[in-house]
Design a protein around this motif. Structure first.
Motif: not given
Lengths: 107, 117
Positions: A32, A34, A36, A44, A46, A49-50, A87, A89, A91, A94-96, A98, A100, B44, B46, B102-104, B107
């Motif tokens: 999980n 991603a 960016y 940002p 994307l 992902y995955d 970045y 991220q 997922y 929770w919480p999601l 990122f 640094p 960033l 969330w 969940h992957a944005f 934007w």
């Protein structure tokens, strides 16, 4: 809460070279994850992902790999538009959150 | 397909502000919508999500102070921000996860919130 770290903080690369960015999670996030890209003054975007699936319209120059806690974004043959902050991220829960960020700058 | 935020500005500590995010080309009611912020020169963060079914989650830093909501008739996402502090100063982005939850991948351009006396 799972903490994300990225290394290096700044990566200096010459145009046309390959860039390898790392992202690490303090505990497993499975697949999980991603990536960016954020250019100066822009929102940002994307990329992946995955872990390794490129988002729609993203160049094949970008590739992702890894699993569990260690992940890599590779940018082959850097173009001028690739110099930006990247970045990761997670997922998985929770919480999601990122990482640094890693700034890729022109060498 | 577009998101346009509005409502940012200068607000005194302790004040409230509501940000809006108008969507076009897709329905906010059918998608996973979120707010992400970025303090000046920082990374960033969330802060909140609203599921199509109405479920919500918040970051600990804003829980109890921020409320995410939407108006389906206006195809608009909101975040009500109360008890604002200087630490809430940031560019606020709304985003949607269309291709993968969940992957944005969509934007907005962001709206700036400055909390200062």
């Amino acid at each position: 809460e799972i903490v994300m770290t990225q290394s290096p903080a700044t990566l200096s690369v010459s145009p046309g070279e390959r860039a390898t960015l790392s992202c690490r999670a303090s505990r497993s996030v499975s697949s999980n994850l991603a990536w960016y890209q954020q250019r100066p003054g822009q929102a940002p975007r994307l990329l992946i992902y995955d872990v390794f699936t490129r988002a729609t319209g993203i160049s094949a120059r970008f590739s992702g790999s890894g699993s569990g806690t260690d992940f890599t974004l590779t940018i082959s043959s850097l173009q001028s538009e690739d110099f930006a902050v990247y970045y990761c991220q997670r997922y998985n829960s929770w919480p999601l959150s990122f990482g640094p960020g890693t700034k890729v700058e022109i060498k | 397909v577009q998101l346009v935020e509005s409502g940012g500005g200068l607000i005194q500590p302790g004040g409230s502000l509501r940000l809006s995010c108008a969507a076009s080309g897709f329905a906010v009611s059918s998608n996973y919508m979120t707010w992400v912020r970025q303090a000046p020169g920082k990374g960033l963060e969330w802060i909140s999500v609203l599921y199509s079914g109405g479920g919500t989650y918040y970051a600990n830093s804003v829980k109890g102070r921020f409320t995410i909501s939407r108006d389906d008739s206006k195809n608009t996402l909101y975040v009500q921000m109360n008890s604002l502090g200087v630490e809430d100063t940031a560019m606020y982005y709304c985003a949607s996860a269309v291709e993968r939850e969940h992957a944005f991948d969509i934007w907005g351009q962001g709206t700036m919130v400055t909390v200062s006396s």
